[in-house]
Design an enzyme around this catalytic site. Structure first.
Site, PDB file in Angstrom:
ATOM      1  N   LYS A  22       0.836  -1.214   0.000  1.00 55.84           N
ATOM      2  CA  LYS A  22       0.000   0.000   0.000  1.00 55.84           C
ATOM      3  C   LYS A  22       0.867   1.258   0.000  1.00 55.84           C
ATOM      4  O   LYS A  22       0.643   2.175  -0.788  1.00 55.84           O
ATOM      5  CB  LYS A  22      -0.896  -0.005   1.243  1.00 55.84           C
ATOM      6  CG  LYS A  22      -1.612   1.299   1.498  1.00 55.84           C
ATOM      7  CD  LYS A  22      -2.509   1.233   2.708  1.00 55.84           C
ATOM      8  CE  LYS A  22      -1.856   1.601   4.020  1.00 55.84           C
ATOM      9  NZ  LYS A  22      -1.549   3.031   4.193  1.00 55.84           N
ATOM     10  N   ASN A  23       1.857   1.292   0.883  1.00 59.99           N
ATOM     11  CA  ASN A  23       2.628   2.525   1.053  1.00 59.99           C
ATOM     12  C   ASN A  23       3.631   2.774  -0.070  1.00 59.99           C
ATOM     13  O   ASN A  23       4.232   3.843  -0.136  1.00 59.99           O
ATOM     14  CB  ASN A  23       3.338   2.535   2.411  1.00 59.99           C
ATOM     15  CG  ASN A  23       2.367   2.801   3.542  1.00 59.99           C
ATOM     16  OD1 ASN A  23       1.190   3.071   3.306  1.00 59.99           O
ATOM     17  ND2 ASN A  23       2.856   2.721   4.771  1.00 59.99           N
ATOM     18  N   CYS A 116      -4.959  12.928  13.049  1.00 55.21           N
ATOM     19  CA  CYS A 116      -5.590  11.624  12.967  1.00 55.21           C
ATOM     20  C   CYS A 116      -5.374  10.925  14.290  1.00 55.21           C
ATOM     21  O   CYS A 116      -4.708  11.454  15.178  1.00 55.21           O
ATOM     22  CB  CYS A 116      -5.049  10.818  11.798  1.00 55.21           C
ATOM     23  SG  CYS A 116      -3.410  10.229  12.064  1.00 55.21           S
ATOM     24  N   ARG A 121       0.479  14.837  13.154  1.00 56.31           N
ATOM     25  CA  ARG A 121       0.956  14.576  11.801  1.00 56.31           C
ATOM     26  C   ARG A 121       0.890  15.797  10.870  1.00 56.31           C
ATOM     27  O   ARG A 121       0.164  15.798   9.872  1.00 56.31           O
ATOM     28  CB  ARG A 121       0.199  13.391  11.189  1.00 56.31           C
ATOM     29  CG  ARG A 121       0.399  12.143  11.988  1.00 56.31           C
ATOM     30  CD  ARG A 121      -0.290  10.960  11.388  1.00 56.31           C
ATOM     31  NE  ARG A 121       0.460  10.338  10.315  1.00 56.31           N
ATOM     32  CZ  ARG A 121       0.060   9.243   9.683  1.00 56.31           C
ATOM     33  NH1 ARG A 121      -1.080   8.687   9.985  1.00 56.31           N
ATOM     34  NH2 ARG A 121       0.793   8.732   8.720  1.00 56.31           N
ATOM     35  N   ASP A 308       4.802   0.857  12.146  1.00 58.05           N
ATOM     36  CA  ASP A 308       3.619   0.157  11.638  1.00 58.05           C
ATOM     37  C   ASP A 308       3.559  -1.310  12.081  1.00 58.05           C
ATOM     38  O   ASP A 308       2.582  -1.994  11.788  1.00 58.05           O
ATOM     39  CB  ASP A 308       3.558   0.239  10.098  1.00 58.05           C
ATOM     40  CG  ASP A 308       3.120   1.616   9.627  1.00 58.05           C
ATOM     41  OD1 ASP A 308       2.705   2.432  10.457  1.00 58.05           O
ATOM     42  OD2 ASP A 308       3.193   1.873   8.396  1.00 58.05           O
ATOM     43  N   ARG A 400      -8.971  -0.454   4.758  1.00 56.60           N
ATOM     44  CA  ARG A 400      -8.156   0.559   4.065  1.00 56.60           C
ATOM     45  C   ARG A 400      -6.811  -0.026   3.659  1.00 56.60           C
ATOM     46  O   ARG A 400      -6.242   0.382   2.648  1.00 56.60           O
ATOM     47  CB  ARG A 400      -7.883   1.755   4.993  1.00 56.60           C
ATOM     48  CG  ARG A 400      -9.038   2.711   5.147  1.00 56.60           C
ATOM     49  CD  ARG A 400      -8.582   3.911   5.975  1.00 56.60           C
ATOM     50  NE  ARG A 400      -7.215   4.253   5.656  1.00 56.60           N
ATOM     51  CZ  ARG A 400      -6.287   4.631   6.519  1.00 56.60           C
ATOM     52  NH1 ARG A 400      -6.574   4.759   7.783  1.00 56.60           N
ATOM     53  NH2 ARG A 400      -5.059   4.900   6.125  1.00 56.60           N
TER      54      ARG A 400
HETATM   55  C1  UD1 Z   1       4.380   7.060   6.493  1.00 56.97           C
HETATM   56  C2  UD1 Z   1       3.548   5.820   6.283  1.00 56.97           C
HETATM   57  C3  UD1 Z   1       2.970   5.343   7.608  1.00 56.97           C
HETATM   58  C4  UD1 Z   1       4.086   5.159   8.634  1.00 56.97           C
HETATM   59  C5  UD1 Z   1       4.962   6.397   8.726  1.00 56.97           C
HETATM   60  C6  UD1 Z   1       6.187   6.221   9.609  1.00 56.97           C
HETATM   61  C7  UD1 Z   1       2.694   6.130   4.024  1.00 56.97           C
HETATM   62  C8  UD1 Z   1       1.531   6.421   3.153  1.00 56.97           C
HETATM   63  N1  UD1 Z   1       2.468   6.155   5.351  1.00 56.97           N
HETATM   64  O1  UD1 Z   1       3.517   8.070   7.009  1.00 56.97           O
HETATM   65  O2  UD1 Z   1       2.300   4.108   7.382  1.00 56.97           O
HETATM   66  O3  UD1 Z   1       3.516   4.901   9.899  1.00 56.97           O
HETATM   67  O4  UD1 Z   1       5.420   6.778   7.410  1.00 56.97           O
HETATM   68  O5  UD1 Z   1       6.967   5.179   9.155  1.00 56.97           O
HETATM   69  O6  UD1 Z   1       3.788   5.860   3.562  1.00 56.97           O
HETATM   70  N2  UD1 Z   1       6.227  15.040  10.556  1.00 56.97           N
HETATM   71  C9  UD1 Z   1       6.186  16.399  10.809  1.00 56.97           C
HETATM   72  N3  UD1 Z   1       6.093  17.254   9.736  1.00 56.97           N
HETATM   73  C10 UD1 Z   1       6.005  16.820   8.443  1.00 56.97           C
HETATM   74  C11 UD1 Z   1       6.057  15.432   8.208  1.00 56.97           C
HETATM   75  C12 UD1 Z   1       6.172  14.574   9.289  1.00 56.97           C
HETATM   76  O7  UD1 Z   1       6.245  16.846  11.965  1.00 56.97           O
HETATM   77  O8  UD1 Z   1       5.907  17.643   7.533  1.00 56.97           O
HETATM   78  C13 UD1 Z   1       6.381  14.081  11.699  1.00 56.97           C
HETATM   79  C14 UD1 Z   1       5.143  13.201  11.896  1.00 56.97           C
HETATM   80  O9  UD1 Z   1       4.159  13.832  12.680  1.00 56.97           O
HETATM   81  C15 UD1 Z   1       5.750  11.979  12.567  1.00 56.97           C
HETATM   82  C16 UD1 Z   1       7.133  11.870  11.916  1.00 56.97           C
HETATM   83  O10 UD1 Z   1       7.398  13.164  11.375  1.00 56.97           O
HETATM   84  O11 UD1 Z   1       5.897  12.194  13.947  1.00 56.97           O
HETATM   85  C17 UD1 Z   1       7.237  10.845  10.816  1.00 56.97           C
HETATM   86  O12 UD1 Z   1       6.131  10.976   9.942  1.00 56.97           O
HETATM   87  P1  UD1 Z   1       6.182  10.579   8.397  1.00 56.97           P
HETATM   88  O13 UD1 Z   1       7.366   9.723   8.125  1.00 56.97           O
HETATM   89  O14 UD1 Z   1       6.007  11.813   7.595  1.00 56.97           O
HETATM   90  O15 UD1 Z   1       4.864   9.699   8.266  1.00 56.97           O
HETATM   91  P2  UD1 Z   1       3.989   9.595   6.969  1.00 56.97           P
HETATM   92  O16 UD1 Z   1       4.851   9.824   5.792  1.00 56.97           O
HETATM   93  O17 UD1 Z   1       2.743  10.419   7.146  1.00 56.97           O
END
Ligand code: UD1
Length: 421
Positions: A22-23, A116, A121, A308, A400
């Site tokens: 999925k990711n 969420c 996030r 995850d 999902r």
């Molecule tokens: C992706 C995965 C999700 C997984 C996560 C961490 C997908 C679609 N989803 O989510 O399944 O749990 O990686 O491995 O690939 N953050 C900020 N600012 C930003 C971006 C991130 O503060 O602009 C923080 C987030 O709140 C979190 C951390 O950085 O605490 C890591 O998040 P991130 O790696 O961005 O998660 P996703 O990409 O949303």
């Protein structure tokens, strides 16, 4: 809302085919926006999140053809660079259209995803990166609004490792003028899969899979074909399902190479795990002991233990022999499943981002509520060994992200039925 009723007790045996990731699929679907030629994808998992992303792309003017796990996307008629709140709110990964839209159309309006269940996030890093590449980006009425003539290559540094942030900026940089360097880049295998797809579309990318990715922008990308990598989290979830039941299963179409940290912990717990190669498939074989040993974990960006998989290991530790400490370092609120597992009789003490678990001999079936995708999976895994029936409610989260989870588990000997609301 549908629920799953899991009757515990069976030992899982047999074979299961692992779906595409999925990711990896979600960002790769968005990559179609970067080109006016068709992108042909195979091994796309049949999941609700994929359906949502295809709907989002279609309303932007992308022609979508889907036949089972094969998807062809043609963004030659892209005419509406807008991602509305109604679609983004159900799936945060919708933010992945932002980078490609700005790069190809010079503008985008993408709803802010909002918080969420697992934490705030934010997407500030995605925005900061695009601003460094010369885009004017602001937030208006809950939408990220971006405008630029052509993005300019830049040196980008993210404050933390962000997976979708890295993917968004890597896609945007493909069509920028000059070279972009992403420092502190996410090293997840899904980032590498996306880079491989982009490279087959004509992008010039090196370093994907390391924390420094270089992208030399090109004028345009062309059509390509790409096969989505296997889902390492689905793989890990089935490994845990086999492990908790003392099972013996083969997972086809996947490999241990994607999840060393998880395999390591399952070995520590007492499982035997081997990678095998048949003429048709790569596969993983797991044989679990009658009772697992407790294993402590600490989540962190790849290649460390994935957040995850944290909830599924909580299920394992609930019935393992000994005490385990689980530390969640990525998301601030990712222990909601712990409270549900306590309803099944698990002994868990939470202090901030740390959970201390003492394995019990037996869990007891109860009604529990799924609060997010991986939490749902962990409750199903726990239900496999709970006495009597475990009713897992609100399973729309599960749909999902897992393709046919109950059918796949039942084929391995589990006893799970879906009850329609
Ligand atoms: C992706 C995965 C999700 C997984 C996560 C961490 C997908 C679609 N989803 O989510 O399944 O749990 O990686 O491995 O690939 N953050 C900020 N600012 C930003 C971006 C991130 O503060 O602009 C923080 C987030 O709140 C979190 C951390 O950085 O605490 C890591 O998040 P991130 O790696 O961005 O998660 P996703 O990409 O949303």
């Amino acid at each position: 809302m549908d629920k799953l009723v899991v009757t515990g007790g069976g030992r899982l045996t047999g074979e299961v085919v692992i779906s595409g990731a999925k990711n990896a699929a979600l960002p790769i679907l968005c990559a179609c926006l970067l080109s006016a030629e068709p992108l042909k994808l195979t091994n796309v998992p049949e999941l609700n999140d994929i359906g949502t992303m295809l709907k989002l792309l279609a309303q932007m003017g992308v022609k979508v053809e889907r036949e089972g796990e094969n998807v062809t996307l043609d963004a030659s008629g892209l005419n509406n660079p807008l991602a509305p709140y109604e679609l983004v709110k159900t799936m945060r990964a919708s933010i992945l259209v932002l980078g490609p839209l700005v790069a190809r159309c010079g503008e985008a309006r993408v709803s802010l995803p909002g918080g969420c269940a697992i934490g705030a996030r934010p997407v500030d890093q995605h925005i900061k990166g695009l601003q460094s590449m010369g885009a004017e980006v602001g937030v208006e009425h809950g939408y990220v609004v971006a405008k630029v003539g052509r993005l300019k290559g830049a040196r980008l540094f993210t404050d933390m490792v962000t997976v979708t942030g890295t993917e968004n900026l890597m896609m945007a940089a493909c069509l920028a003028d000059g070279e972009t360097v992403i420092e502190n880049a996410a090293r997840e295998p899904e980032v590498v899969d996306l880079a491989q797809c982009l490279i087959s579309m004509g992008a010039q990318i090196s370093g994907a899979g390391t924390d420094l990715i270089r992208i030399r922008g090109v004028e345009k990308l062309h059509g390509a074909s790409h096969r989505i990598m296997p889902d390492r989290i689905e793989t890990g979830t089935f490994l845990c399902a086999a492990a908790i039941t003392g099972g013996d299963i083969r997972l086809l179409g996947t490999s241990t190479g994607y999840l060393d940290a998880v395999v390591d912990k399952l070995l520590d717990a007492g499982c035997e795990i081997t990678g095998e190669k048949t003429a048709k498939h790569e596969c993983i074989h797991i044989i679990a002991p009658p009772r697992l040993k407790a294993v402590s974990i600490r989540t962190a960006p790849y290649p460390a233990f994935p957040t995850d998989m944290q909830a599924q290991f909580m299920a394992i530790n609930a019935v393992a022999d000994g005490t385990a400490i689980i530390r969640e370092t990525i998301f601030e609120n990712r222990f909601m499943h712990a409270v549900e597992m306590q309803r099944l009789g698990a002994d868990i003490k939470i202090d901030g981002n740390t959970a201390v678990m003492k394995g019990v001999e037996k869990l007891q079936g109860a009604t529990v509520m799924a609060t997010d995708l991986r939490a749902s999976a962990s409750l199903v895994v726990a239900g496999l060994v709970a006495e009597g029936e475990t009713h897992v409610e609100r399973i729309y989260h599960l749909d999902r992200g897992y393709a046919n989870i109950e059918a796949k588990l039942n084929a391995l000997g589990a006893n799970i039925r879906r009850e329609k609301a």
